[in-house]
Design an enzyme around this catalytic site. Structure first.
Site, PDB file in Angstrom:
ATOM      1  N   ASP A 162     -11.473 -12.631  10.434  1.00 15.72           N
ATOM      2  CA  ASP A 162     -10.361 -12.541   9.377  1.00 15.72           C
ATOM      3  C   ASP A 162      -9.331 -13.051   9.944  1.00 15.72           C
ATOM      4  O   ASP A 162      -8.323 -12.123  10.456  1.00 15.72           O
ATOM      5  CB  ASP A 162     -10.511 -11.323   8.606  1.00 15.72           C
ATOM      6  CG  ASP A 162      -9.425 -11.262   7.855  1.00 15.72           C
ATOM      7  OD1 ASP A 162      -9.299 -12.283   7.129  1.00 15.72           O
ATOM      8  OD2 ASP A 162      -8.931  -9.981   7.159  1.00 15.72           O
ATOM      9  N   MET A 206       2.561  -5.866  -7.519  1.00 16.42           N
ATOM     10  CA  MET A 206       1.383  -5.167  -7.231  1.00 16.42           C
ATOM     11  C   MET A 206       1.442  -4.078  -6.396  1.00 16.42           C
ATOM     12  O   MET A 206       2.409  -4.217  -5.572  1.00 16.42           O
ATOM     13  CB  MET A 206       0.386  -6.294  -6.860  1.00 16.42           C
ATOM     14  CG  MET A 206      -0.906  -6.224  -6.132  1.00 16.42           C
ATOM     15  SD  MET A 206      -0.714  -5.280  -4.594  1.00 16.42           S
ATOM     16  CE  MET A 206      -1.712  -6.956  -3.943  1.00 16.42           C
ATOM     17  N   ASP A 220      -4.773 -13.604  -3.540  1.00 11.61           N
ATOM     18  CA  ASP A 220      -4.286 -13.697  -2.174  1.00 11.61           C
ATOM     19  C   ASP A 220      -4.393 -14.789  -1.482  1.00 11.61           C
ATOM     20  O   ASP A 220      -5.497 -15.457  -1.116  1.00 11.61           O
ATOM     21  CB  ASP A 220      -5.174 -12.572  -1.242  1.00 11.61           C
ATOM     22  CG  ASP A 220      -4.575 -11.043  -1.714  1.00 11.61           C
ATOM     23  OD1 ASP A 220      -3.593 -10.979  -2.602  1.00 11.61           O
ATOM     24  OD2 ASP A 220      -5.082 -10.202  -0.919  1.00 11.61           O
ATOM     25  N   HIS A 240       0.996  -0.926  -0.006  1.00 14.14           N
ATOM     26  CA  HIS A 240       0.115  -0.028  -0.029  1.00 14.14           C
ATOM     27  C   HIS A 240       0.699   1.197   0.078  1.00 14.14           C
ATOM     28  O   HIS A 240       1.996   1.213   0.681  1.00 14.14           O
ATOM     29  CB  HIS A 240      -0.731   0.141   1.138  1.00 14.14           C
ATOM     30  CG  HIS A 240      -1.634  -1.166   1.428  1.00 14.14           C
ATOM     31  ND1 HIS A 240      -1.089  -2.105   2.220  1.00 14.14           N
ATOM     32  CD2 HIS A 240      -3.031  -1.285   1.217  1.00 14.14           C
ATOM     33  CE1 HIS A 240      -2.358  -2.999   2.312  1.00 14.14           C
ATOM     34  NE2 HIS A 240      -3.510  -2.536   1.937  1.00 14.14           N
ATOM     35  N   ASP A 274       2.257   1.877   3.328  1.00 14.15           N
ATOM     36  CA  ASP A 274       3.285   0.983   3.752  1.00 14.15           C
ATOM     37  C   ASP A 274       4.710   1.256   3.781  1.00 14.15           C
ATOM     38  O   ASP A 274       5.610   0.873   4.535  1.00 14.15           O
ATOM     39  CB  ASP A 274       3.346  -0.463   3.286  1.00 14.15           C
ATOM     40  CG  ASP A 274       1.961  -1.125   3.336  1.00 14.15           C
ATOM     41  OD1 ASP A 274       1.162  -0.930   4.429  1.00 14.15           O
ATOM     42  OD2 ASP A 274       1.420  -1.992   2.459  1.00 14.15           O
ATOM     43  N   GLU A 292      -9.315 -14.059  -2.294  1.00 15.69           N
ATOM     44  CA  GLU A 292      -8.521 -14.292  -1.049  1.00 15.69           C
ATOM     45  C   GLU A 292      -9.095 -15.402  -0.397  1.00 15.69           C
ATOM     46  O   GLU A 292     -10.357 -15.414  -0.122  1.00 15.69           O
ATOM     47  CB  GLU A 292      -8.360 -12.986  -0.451  1.00 15.69           C
ATOM     48  CG  GLU A 292      -7.586 -13.502   1.063  1.00 15.69           C
ATOM     49  CD  GLU A 292      -7.570 -12.285   1.849  1.00 15.69           C
ATOM     50  OE1 GLU A 292      -6.877 -11.225   1.423  1.00 15.69           O
ATOM     51  OE2 GLU A 292      -7.457 -12.403   3.381  1.00 15.69           O
TER      52      GLU A 292
END
Ligand code: GCO
Ligand code: MN
Ligand code: MN
Length: 386
Positions: free
Chosen positions: A254, A87, A244, A53, A56, A216
């Site tokens: 999650d 990505m 993912d 991101h 990050d 994902e």
């Protein structure tokens, strides 16, 4: 045999190995690891790349010159260790400004800020070499439906993606979008909750050919769905742009566990699907180490994800090479006795021929399919005794 190589295309997000173990009930348990160190360690373990991101790498409030210095140092580390950034994506969920949504926020100022932030993050991703841009709508959803125009939310999301597709084309970037579904967390209800929903939505965009999905494991499992089936639909649609990988118990929060640590049988069929379909994109582990771990545990976690994939891949090879299994599969899928007339498309002649065909329905209904035998053979391969 199970040692990952760069050519195996395994990738990790900076946010995954960088996860400090914070959860809604407890503080961080691990210190920050610098992006440069993550690059070095992941390269040493056999990974192909790192994803990120915007925030990050570059803090939310960095000045342009701070940004440039951070990016230069990160690029140097990538070069030194031969890692790629296949990505990139935008953090549209951490800052309080996004608490009511980003592209689907009710406040048009917030929506425009989300577009600005994403254009800049796209520039950053492309600068680092990314060819896939992921959209995960972390705050796109609701708890209070009274506050939201629900069909209108789809239009807002569509408007934003169409605008950003235009931006990518205008800049001449070689970048495809991969949309990631999740049923809930952090919002009570997220918009476009499943991969199937994303696949339908993509066809309503201005440039569907530039858009695919990033399914994902954990997200489809949270929704109580069979992940390989969701991936199969994406493959059939030519839309599996990214994936993912992690692991997850059904009906839980999650969890983002190490790939291959929970649903071994489903993971086997997932790896089989990816390998048999010739999926050549990055295999991205969007998971993190248990909260019990120190930094050594983080690298154990990362290596375990890749190693479990390699082990399952070898089991898939065994399954595909197994003469008894292949014999059963051949019996189960007899060569076409007339089906090509149907798959060749409708004609009134074929309709008439099928209409007058005689079927031995009783014999067809009596048939046994050997599924017990086949599934036991698959299980024995997975359990390592065959
Ligand atoms: C999650 C999501 C995210 C996204 C990431 C990239 O459940 O938090 O899986 O990790 O994948 O934001 O878009
Ligand atoms: Mn997730
Ligand atoms: Mn994810």
């Amino acid at each position: 045999m199970y040692q990952p190589q760069k050519s195996d295309m395994f990738t990790f997000g900076l946010w995954t190995v960088g996860n400090p173990g914070r959860d809604p009930f407890g503080d961080a348990v691990r210190g920050a690891i610098s992006p440069e160190r993550m690059v070095e360690k992941l390269a040493g373990l056999g990974a192909h790349g790192v994803n990120l991101h915007d925030n990050d790498l570059v803090p939310f409030d960095a000045t342009p010159s701070e940004r440039d210095a951070i990016v230069a140092s990160f690029k140097q580390a990538l070069d030194d260790h031969g890692l790629k950034v296949p990505m990139a994506t935008t953090n549209l969920f951490t800052h309080p400004v996004f608490k009511e949504g980003a592209f689907t926020a009710n406040d048009p100022e917030v929506r425009q800020f989300a577009i600005q932030k994403t254009m800049r993050a796209i520039d950053l991703g492309v600068e680092l070499g990314a060819e896939t841009y992921v959209f995960w709508g972390g705050r796109e959803g609701s708890e209070v439906d009274a506050a939201k125009d629900l069909p209108g939310g789809y239009k807002l999301f569509r408007d934003a993606l169409n605008f950003l597709l235009g931006y990518v084309r205008d800049q001449g970037y070689n970048l495809r979008f991969a949309l990631e579904a999740k049923p809930n967390e952090p919002r009570g209800h997220l918009f476009l909750p499943t991969t199937g929903a994303m696949l339908g939505f993509i066809e309503t965009l201005d440039h569907p050919e530039m858009c695919g999905v990033n399914p994902e494991v954990a997200h489809e499992t949270m929704a109580g769905l069979n992940f390989p089936h969701a991936v199969a639909q994406a493959i059939d649609a030519g839309k599996l742009f990214h994936i993912d990988l992690n692991d997850q118990d059904m009906g839980r929060y999650d969890q983002d566990f190490r790939f291959g640590s929970v649903q071994i049988k489903n993971n086997f069929f997932l790896v089989k699907l990816l390998e048999d379909s010739g999926y050549a994109g990055p295999k991205h582990f969007d998971a993190h180490a248990y909260r019990t771990e120190d930094e050594n545990g983080v690298w154990d976690f990362a290596y375990g994800c890749m190693r479990n994939y390699m082990i399952l891949k070898e089991k898939v090879q065994r399954f595909n090479d197994d003469a008894e299994i292949q014999g059963i599969l051949q019996d189960l899928n007899p060569a076409s006795s007339g089906w090509d007339r149907i798959s060749g498309g409708y004609s009134s002649d074929v309709a008439a021929a099928v209409n007058s065909q005689e079927f031995d329905v009783a014999a067809m209904a009596r048939r046994g399919y050997q599924y017990e035998n086949l599934d036991q053979l698959a299980i024995e391969i997975i359990m390592g005794v065959r």
